[in-house]
Design a protein around this motif. Structure first.
Motif, mmCIF file in Angstrom:
data_model
loop_
_atom_site.group_PDB
_atom_site.id
_atom_site.type_symbol
_atom_site.label_atom_id
_atom_site.label_comp_id
_atom_site.label_asym_id
_atom_site.label_seq_id
_atom_site.Cartn_x
_atom_site.Cartn_y
_atom_site.Cartn_z
ATOM 1 N N THR A 1 -3.137 -0.761 -4.559
ATOM 2 C CA THR A 1 -4.323 -0.427 -3.926
ATOM 3 C C THR A 1 -5.198 -1.420 -3.242
ATOM 4 O O THR A 1 -4.750 -2.523 -3.208
ATOM 5 C CB THR A 1 -5.397 0.282 -4.978
ATOM 6 O OG1 THR A 1 -5.659 -1.033 -5.808
ATOM 7 C CG2 THR A 1 -4.787 1.212 -5.747
ATOM 8 N N GLU A 2 -6.038 -0.895 -2.315
ATOM 9 C CA GLU A 2 -6.913 -2.013 -1.731
ATOM 10 C C GLU A 2 -7.538 -2.982 -2.646
ATOM 11 O O GLU A 2 -7.678 -4.115 -2.370
ATOM 12 C CB GLU A 2 -7.826 -1.381 -0.823
ATOM 13 C CG GLU A 2 -7.488 -0.429 0.300
ATOM 14 C CD GLU A 2 -7.004 -1.375 1.461
ATOM 15 O OE1 GLU A 2 -7.230 -2.671 1.346
ATOM 16 O OE2 GLU A 2 -6.295 -0.902 2.343
ATOM 17 N N LEU B 1 0.861 -1.096 -0.034
ATOM 18 C CA LEU B 1 0.108 -0.054 0.042
ATOM 19 C C LEU B 1 1.020 1.250 0.172
ATOM 20 O O LEU B 1 0.381 2.460 -0.567
ATOM 21 C CB LEU B 1 -1.009 0.003 1.278
ATOM 22 C CG LEU B 1 -2.117 -1.339 1.170
ATOM 23 C CD1 LEU B 1 -2.795 -1.157 2.385
ATOM 24 C CD2 LEU B 1 -3.105 -0.804 0.097
#
Length: 338
Positions: free
Chosen positions: A312-313, A307
């Motif tokens: 990204t998530e 991250l």
């Protein structure tokens, strides 16, 4: 954007439907089938017990199952706090596979666990049973398929994938037989093939053999692909449809794994990548089962590192949720192309 209708037509013609297009995809756990969308965040290559005594000496009497549960349970029970719902146990037959142990741990912790069928030919065949040398691929496939149909031994527990292993050089005739048997088993069961491999050469050869026997490369997980130094070779097999498994994450190599994932994301292959620790495990014959490496590094160190470096998530969800569900969904992936 890719046209989903056109893709569906293409996949239908080739005989291969990816998980995203299918209905009612399932994962087979040691407690029975679950919908693939309930697999959740998953560690796809771990071990809870391994016994390296050798195929000619191993027996379940070498460990006390209750003692193993007592030692291992805290490590499995710690997973929900890290948002892990599923653990894939990659210990094969004749190396300490114990489906009843896995079921007990699953029942006591709530973690979904997968076990496997298949034989492990790596380490110069030290963990192959005697009959594997003389039996045909069809006979071996019959044994593995029977475990899918009727359960492993008298346990009633069914495997969730096929685990084989080969040496790191060019495939021997014996190891060609193992991949042939795995392909036959896949065509009968729809179970994914996870092959302990390492370098590119035997991975490429296994994919070619599977295709020649009518199995789509999307049914193949290139286990220990992190041992291949030329990352361009990841693209070669990913373009075929194979899964690239980087399954040795630990605190000492996080930067190396970050660079490999950067490359794979830049090349557009993140949807075909799997990550795990290859950690654990209880060791029969050692005091108190020996040292047990826990399953925390990805959650506590590697995800934060990703991250901080542009991932990204959504990328994390792809790697740990979507990809495992796609890779381990039970479905036949048939290759009919050239």
């Amino acid at each position: 954007m890719k046209n989903p209708v056109l893709l569906l037509i293409i996949f239908t013609i080739s005989g291969w439907i990816p998980a995203g297009f299918g209905q009612n995809q399932e994962i087979m756990t040691v407690k029975g089938p679950i919908p693939a969308n309930q697999m959740g965040r998953s560690l796809i290559h771990e071990h809870l017990l391994v016994d390296f005594i050798g195929a000619d000496k191993i027996t379940a009497t070498r460990w006390d199952r209750s003692a193993v549960v007592e030692k291992v349970r805290p490590f499995v029970a710690a997973l929900p706090a890290m948002k892990i719902q599923t653990l894939v146990s990659c210990t094969p037959a004749y190396l300490g596979r114990d489906p009843e142990l896995l079921r007990q741990l699953s029942e006591q912790t709530g973690i979904q666990i997968l076990t496997n069928t298949g034989y492990y030919g790596a380490v110069d065949n030290a963990f192959l049973p005697a009959h594997a040398f003389s039996s045909s691929a069809e006979t071996l496939a019959g044994i593995w398929t029977d475990e899918w149909k009727n359960g492993i031994g008298q346990t009633g527990i069914k495997p969730g994938f096929i685990k084989i292993g080969v040496n790191s050089g060019s495939l021997s005739k014996l190891h060609q037989k193992l991949i042939h048997a795995a392909g036959l088993t896949h065509k009968q069961t729809g179970l994914t093939i996870a092959s302990h491999t390492g370098p590119f050469l035997p991975a490429k050869q296994q994919v070619a053999l599977l295709k020649a026997n009518g199995v789509h490369p999307s049914a193949f997980i290139w286990v220990h692909a992190q041992n291949e130094s030329n990352m361009e070779n990841y693209s070669t097999l990913a373009a075929e449809g194979a899964w690239i498994s980087l399954d040795g994450v630990q605190p000492s190599n996080l930067q190396e794994y970050l660079e490999k994932l950067r490359y794979l994301r830049e090349q557009g292959w993140l949807e075909q990548v799997l990550i795990s620790h290859d950690a654990g495990w209880y060791r029969p014959g050692e005091e108190d089962g020996g040292h047990f490496r826990d399953f925390s590094t990805i959650s506590t160190q590697f995800i934060p590192l990703l991250l901080k470096n542009g991932f990204t998530e959504e990328d994390i969800n792809q790697l740990l949720v979507k990809n495992p569900a796609n890779a381990f969904s039970v479905r036949k992936r048939i290759y009919t192309g050239n």
